[in-house]
Every structure is written in structure tokens, then in C-alpha cells.
Design a protein around this motif. Structure first.
Motif, PDB file in Angstrom:
ATOM      1  N   HIS A   8     -25.353 -31.590  -1.564  1.00  0.00           N
ATOM      2  CA  HIS A   8     -25.808 -30.365  -0.884  1.00  0.00           C
ATOM      3  C   HIS A   8     -25.947 -30.516   0.624  1.00  0.00           C
ATOM      4  O   HIS A   8     -25.809 -29.541   1.355  1.00  0.00           O
ATOM      5  N   GLU A   9     -26.287 -31.718   1.079  1.00  0.00           N
ATOM      6  CA  GLU A   9     -26.481 -31.949   2.512  1.00  0.00           C
ATOM      7  C   GLU A   9     -25.966 -33.344   2.860  1.00  0.00           C
ATOM      8  O   GLU A   9     -25.974 -34.246   2.011  1.00  0.00           O
ATOM      9  N   SER A  10     -25.580 -33.544   4.103  1.00  0.00           N
ATOM     10  CA  SER A  10     -25.058 -34.846   4.521  1.00  0.00           C
ATOM     11  C   SER A  10     -26.099 -35.950   4.386  1.00  0.00           C
ATOM     12  O   SER A  10     -25.761 -37.122   4.192  1.00  0.00           O
ATOM     13  N   ALA A  28     -14.520 -41.499  -8.451  1.00  0.00           N
ATOM     14  CA  ALA A  28     -15.461 -40.528  -7.897  1.00  0.00           C
ATOM     15  C   ALA A  28     -14.731 -39.381  -7.223  1.00  0.00           C
ATOM     16  O   ALA A  28     -13.699 -39.566  -6.579  1.00  0.00           O
ATOM     17  N   SER A  29     -15.285 -38.184  -7.392  1.00  0.00           N
ATOM     18  CA  SER A  29     -14.839 -37.013  -6.645  1.00  0.00           C
ATOM     19  C   SER A  29     -16.089 -36.278  -6.173  1.00  0.00           C
ATOM     20  O   SER A  29     -17.194 -36.528  -6.660  1.00  0.00           O
ATOM     21  N   TYR A  30     -15.901 -35.378  -5.203  1.00  0.00           N
ATOM     22  CA  TYR A  30     -17.050 -34.794  -4.529  1.00  0.00           C
ATOM     23  C   TYR A  30     -16.860 -33.311  -4.254  1.00  0.00           C
ATOM     24  O   TYR A  30     -15.754 -32.867  -3.929  1.00  0.00           O
ATOM     25  N   SER A  31     -17.947 -32.571  -4.374  1.00  0.00           N
ATOM     26  CA  SER A  31     -18.062 -31.229  -3.808  1.00  0.00           C
ATOM     27  C   SER A  31     -19.154 -31.311  -2.751  1.00  0.00           C
ATOM     28  O   SER A  31     -20.345 -31.240  -3.068  1.00  0.00           O
ATOM     29  N   ARG A  32     -18.760 -31.538  -1.514  1.00  0.00           N
ATOM     30  CA  ARG A  32     -19.730 -31.564  -0.408  1.00  0.00           C
ATOM     31  C   ARG A  32     -19.901 -30.129   0.059  1.00  0.00           C
ATOM     32  O   ARG A  32     -19.210 -29.660   0.966  1.00  0.00           O
ATOM     33  N   VAL A  33     -20.830 -29.442  -0.584  1.00  0.00           N
ATOM     34  CA  VAL A  33     -20.916 -27.995  -0.358  1.00  0.00           C
ATOM     35  C   VAL A  33     -21.376 -27.674   1.056  1.00  0.00           C
ATOM     36  O   VAL A  33     -21.043 -26.606   1.588  1.00  0.00           O
ATOM     37  N   TYR A  34     -22.116 -28.601   1.699  1.00  0.00           N
ATOM     38  CA  TYR A  34     -22.520 -28.376   3.086  1.00  0.00           C
ATOM     39  C   TYR A  34     -21.305 -28.322   4.017  1.00  0.00           C
ATOM     40  O   TYR A  34     -21.364 -27.759   5.104  1.00  0.00           O
ATOM     41  N   ALA A  35     -20.177 -28.929   3.569  1.00  0.00           N
ATOM     42  CA  ALA A  35     -18.920 -28.890   4.326  1.00  0.00           C
ATOM     43  C   ALA A  35     -17.966 -27.856   3.740  1.00  0.00           C
ATOM     44  O   ALA A  35     -16.761 -27.881   4.025  1.00  0.00           O
ATOM     45  N   ASN A  36     -18.516 -26.967   2.907  1.00  0.00           N
ATOM     46  CA  ASN A  36     -17.749 -25.869   2.304  1.00  0.00           C
ATOM     47  C   ASN A  36     -16.651 -26.350   1.361  1.00  0.00           C
ATOM     48  O   ASN A  36     -15.636 -25.661   1.182  1.00  0.00           O
ATOM     49  N   GLN A  37     -16.861 -27.507   0.726  1.00  0.00           N
ATOM     50  CA  GLN A  37     -15.946 -27.954  -0.313  1.00  0.00           C
ATOM     51  C   GLN A  37     -16.300 -27.256  -1.626  1.00  0.00           C
ATOM     52  O   GLN A  37     -17.464 -27.119  -1.972  1.00  0.00           O
ATOM     53  N   ALA A  38     -15.275 -26.834  -2.356  1.00  0.00           N
ATOM     54  CA  ALA A  38     -15.473 -26.020  -3.556  1.00  0.00           C
ATOM     55  C   ALA A  38     -15.998 -26.847  -4.728  1.00  0.00           C
ATOM     56  O   ALA A  38     -15.757 -28.063  -4.830  1.00  0.00           O
ATOM     57  N   LEU A  39     -16.701 -26.186  -5.617  1.00  0.00           N
ATOM     58  CA  LEU A  39     -17.068 -26.785  -6.893  1.00  0.00           C
ATOM     59  C   LEU A  39     -15.816 -26.889  -7.770  1.00  0.00           C
ATOM     60  O   LEU A  39     -14.851 -26.147  -7.580  1.00  0.00           O
ATOM     61  N   PRO A  40     -15.814 -27.785  -8.752  1.00  0.00           N
ATOM     62  CA  PRO A  40     -14.700 -27.812  -9.706  1.00  0.00           C
ATOM     63  C   PRO A  40     -14.553 -26.454 -10.399  1.00  0.00           C
ATOM     64  O   PRO A  40     -15.552 -25.759 -10.637  1.00  0.00           O
ATOM     65  N   SER A  44     -13.462 -29.671 -17.025  1.00  0.00           N
ATOM     66  CA  SER A  44     -12.405 -30.573 -17.483  1.00  0.00           C
ATOM     67  C   SER A  44     -12.064 -31.641 -16.451  1.00  0.00           C
ATOM     68  O   SER A  44     -11.356 -32.599 -16.760  1.00  0.00           O
ATOM     69  N   HIS A  45     -12.580 -31.511 -15.237  1.00  0.00           N
ATOM     70  CA  HIS A  45     -12.212 -32.408 -14.144  1.00  0.00           C
ATOM     71  C   HIS A  45     -13.053 -33.680 -14.091  1.00  0.00           C
ATOM     72  O   HIS A  45     -12.805 -34.535 -13.242  1.00  0.00           O
ATOM     73  N   PHE A  46     -14.063 -33.815 -14.941  1.00  0.00           N
ATOM     74  CA  PHE A  46     -14.954 -34.972 -14.863  1.00  0.00           C
ATOM     75  C   PHE A  46     -15.521 -35.294 -16.239  1.00  0.00           C
ATOM     76  O   PHE A  46     -15.480 -34.470 -17.168  1.00  0.00           O
ATOM     77  N   ASP A  47     -16.061 -36.521 -16.346  1.00  0.00           N
ATOM     78  CA  ASP A  47     -16.795 -36.957 -17.541  1.00  0.00           C
ATOM     79  C   ASP A  47     -18.296 -36.903 -17.313  1.00  0.00           C
ATOM     80  O   ASP A  47     -19.062 -36.606 -18.227  1.00  0.00           O
ATOM     81  N   LEU A  48     -18.701 -37.225 -16.087  1.00  0.00           N
ATOM     82  CA  LEU A  48     -20.109 -37.224 -15.697  1.00  0.00           C
ATOM     83  C   LEU A  48     -20.271 -36.387 -14.441  1.00  0.00           C
ATOM     84  O   LEU A  48     -19.556 -36.613 -13.453  1.00  0.00           O
ATOM     85  N   LEU A  49     -21.183 -35.441 -14.480  1.00  0.00           N
ATOM     86  CA  LEU A  49     -21.517 -34.611 -13.318  1.00  0.00           C
ATOM     87  C   LEU A  49     -22.872 -35.055 -12.787  1.00  0.00           C
ATOM     88  O   LEU A  49     -23.848 -35.096 -13.528  1.00  0.00           O
ATOM     89  N   VAL A  50     -22.919 -35.397 -11.495  1.00  0.00           N
ATOM     90  CA  VAL A  50     -24.173 -35.780 -10.844  1.00  0.00           C
ATOM     91  C   VAL A  50     -24.475 -34.744  -9.769  1.00  0.00           C
ATOM     92  O   VAL A  50     -23.713 -34.596  -8.807  1.00  0.00           O
ATOM     93  N   VAL A  51     -25.571 -34.019  -9.942  1.00  0.00           N
ATOM     94  CA  VAL A  51     -25.969 -32.970  -9.007  1.00  0.00           C
ATOM     95  C   VAL A  51     -27.133 -33.506  -8.180  1.00  0.00           C
ATOM     96  O   VAL A  51     -28.210 -33.778  -8.715  1.00  0.00           O
ATOM     97  N   LEU A  52     -26.902 -33.654  -6.886  1.00  0.00           N
ATOM     98  CA  LEU A  52     -27.882 -34.310  -6.016  1.00  0.00           C
ATOM     99  C   LEU A  52     -28.939 -33.343  -5.504  1.00  0.00           C
ATOM    100  O   LEU A  52     -28.942 -32.156  -5.840  1.00  0.00           O
ATOM    101  N   GLY A  53     -29.834 -33.870  -4.669  1.00  0.00           N
ATOM    102  CA  GLY A  53     -30.945 -33.087  -4.150  1.00  0.00           C
ATOM    103  C   GLY A  53     -30.592 -32.310  -2.901  1.00  0.00           C
ATOM    104  O   GLY A  53     -29.444 -32.261  -2.464  1.00  0.00           O
ATOM    105  N   GLY A  54     -31.614 -31.692  -2.327  1.00  0.00           N
ATOM    106  CA  GLY A  54     -31.448 -30.901  -1.116  1.00  0.00           C
ATOM    107  C   GLY A  54     -32.741 -30.198  -0.768  1.00  0.00           C
ATOM    108  O   GLY A  54     -33.654 -30.122  -1.597  1.00  0.00           O
ATOM    109  N   PRO A  55     -32.829 -29.659   0.428  1.00  0.00           N
ATOM    110  CA  PRO A  55     -34.041 -28.951   0.834  1.00  0.00           C
ATOM    111  C   PRO A  55     -34.173 -27.574   0.192  1.00  0.00           C
ATOM    112  O   PRO A  55     -35.230 -26.944   0.288  1.00  0.00           O
TER     113      PRO A  55
END
Length: 244
Positions: A8-10, A28-40, A44-55
Motif C-alpha cells: 500500500h505504501e513505499s 514474487a510478484s507485486y501490486s504496489r498500489v501507491y505507484a498505481n500498479q494494478a491488482l491481479p 489464478s496468478h498466485f498461490d499465496l496472497l500477502v496483503v500488507l499494512g498501511g495508514p
């Protein structure tokens, strides 16, 4: 194994989660949403999804934070759970898991920032993925809120300041309000982003200041996280084998 991170944030970096991925030879693959990278587009694109923190919190709107779409992330989390993928949420990510499953997040009784002990509940002590944490374990914290609980959720760990530190939603889906991914590098990013706020919280009993944050040793906590992730990966493969 393909692991996808929603960042969510750098300054909310994957830290020890990323170290584990690299050490185990996973992809590893990434959706750096703070940099406007899209969600999958789907799970089907992953086996494990890790959703990180943010303010943010799950109630934060797109109008308030244009790069954060809570509804879209909840949809992806639901798709992942339905598809039998493993999902781990950290802080905000744990709250989004609860929201995706119909359990609204709550405010934590105390703001916690720093390194403080969590204690395993009876459910935690008998859980084969976290029982190696021991009765108590000093871990990282940086939060105001905590995840909601579904009817089937099991609280595996609590702290003095927060009654929902680790939650098992299913044997493949876990919410960590605590930050076991912290490393010295991640802490430096957080201090740089939040130092002014920290100065206003010097009277809080569960808020450490920058000098103390920098002095903390995160290695034991990281090692315990790696074993949890190994156990989770074994559960995922065992489930797939049983379904084959």
C-alpha cells in the motif's frame, strides 16, 4: 510457489516475508498500489496472497486515498479464499480479510508501535502453524485498529494492548495485526514516514520512540515467521494433493 504482495505504501515493505520468498526459491510478484500498479485480475496468478499494512483502514474511500480501493482488494481476497489459495494479511491486510468475509474491523483498545510481547491463546498453543512461537513472543507492532472476527475465526494470540493479534480464519487464511515482517530497514522507512507523529505520542505506554525502535532486534521474530510460512505452504500443498 507464486507469492503476490499487495503493497500500500513505499514504507510498508514486505520485509521478512520477501526474505522468505527469496530464500525458499519462490516467485514474487507485486501490486504496489501507491505507484498505481494494478491488482491481479483474478486469483489464478498466485498461490499465496500477502496483503500488507498501511495508514489507511478498510473504511478509507477512494476519494480520500485514490490509490487504495478497499472494495477491490476485498473482492480479490474473497476470490483467493474461494479458489483455495493461501492468504496472509498484515495489519491493514488482516482487517481487509475480515471485511472480505463479512466481519467489520474494530479500533484497538491501545495504539501499539514498537516491540512488545504477544501471548498465545489456548487455540494458538494447539495450532500447528504457530505453536512454535511459544507461550509469549516479542514482535513488532504499528497499529490503531484490529481485524473483525467471523463466526468461525479463532484468535491465536493477544497482547496487553490488543485482543486480536493473530487470527485464523481458515487453515489457509491468517490475519496478523502484529508486524512479524519488521527488519531494521523496514523500521527506518517507517520512522522516516512517521517521525513527526511519533513525537506527539511520547506519553503512550505502548509507543516506542525512534531510538528504541532502532535498537530492537527483530531476528528471532523473523525466524518464527519463516517457520509459520513453511507450515502454511505445507498445508496448501497437502490440501491440493488431497483434492487431486
Amino acid at each position: 510457489m507464486k507469492v503476490h504482495f499487495i503493497v500500500h505504501e513505499s514504507f510498508e515493505a514486505p520485509g521478512a516475508y520477501e526474505t522468505w520468498v527469496n530464500a525458499r526459491g519462490h516467485e514474487a510478484s507485486y501490486s504496489r498500489v501507491y505507484a498505481n500498479q494494478a491488482l491481479p485480475t483474478d486469483a489464478s496468478h498466485f498461490d499465496l496472497l500477502v496483503v500488507l499494512g498501511g495508514p489507511q483502514d478498510p473504511a478509507t474511500t477512494v476519494e480520500q486515498c485514490p490509490h487504495f480501493d478497499a472494495a477491490a482488494e476485498c473482492r480479490l481476497i474473497r476470490q483467493a479464499i474461494t479458489a483455495g489459495k493461501a492468504v496472509v494479511g498484515v495489519c491493514l491486510g488482516s482487517q481487509l480479510i475480515g471485511e472480505a468475509l463479512g466481519a467489520s474491523f474494530d479500533h484497538s483498545p491501545e495504539k501499539e508501535i514498537g516491540k512488545f510481547p504477544i501471548r498465545l491463546t489456548h487455540e494458538g498453543k494447539t495450532n500447528d502453524k504457530v505453536s512454535h512461537f511459544g507461550e509469549t513472543l516479542h514482535v513488532g507492532h504499528w497499529h490503531n485498529d484490529m481485524p473483525g472476527l467471523t463466526a468461525d475465526a479463532k484468535v491465536l494470540a493477544t497482547s496487553e494492548g490488543c485482543p486480536r493479534q493473530i487470527v485464523e480464519y481458515t487453515p489457509l487464511v491468517y490475519g496478523f495485526q502484529c508486524h512479524m515482517e519488521f527488519t531494521s530497514e523496514v523500521i527506518e522507512r517507517l520512522i522516516a514516514a512517521c517521525e513527526a507523529e511519533l513525537a506527539t505520542l511520547s506519553d503512550r505506554r505502548f509507543v516506542q520512540q525512534p531510538a528504541t525502535l532502532r535498537a530492537n532486534d527483530w531476528d528471532q521474530m523473523n525466524q518464527k515467521l519463516y517457520v509459520f510460512l513453511d507450515n502454511l505452504a505445507e498445508e496448501l500443498w497437502a490440501t491440493r494433493t488431497a483434492q487431486a
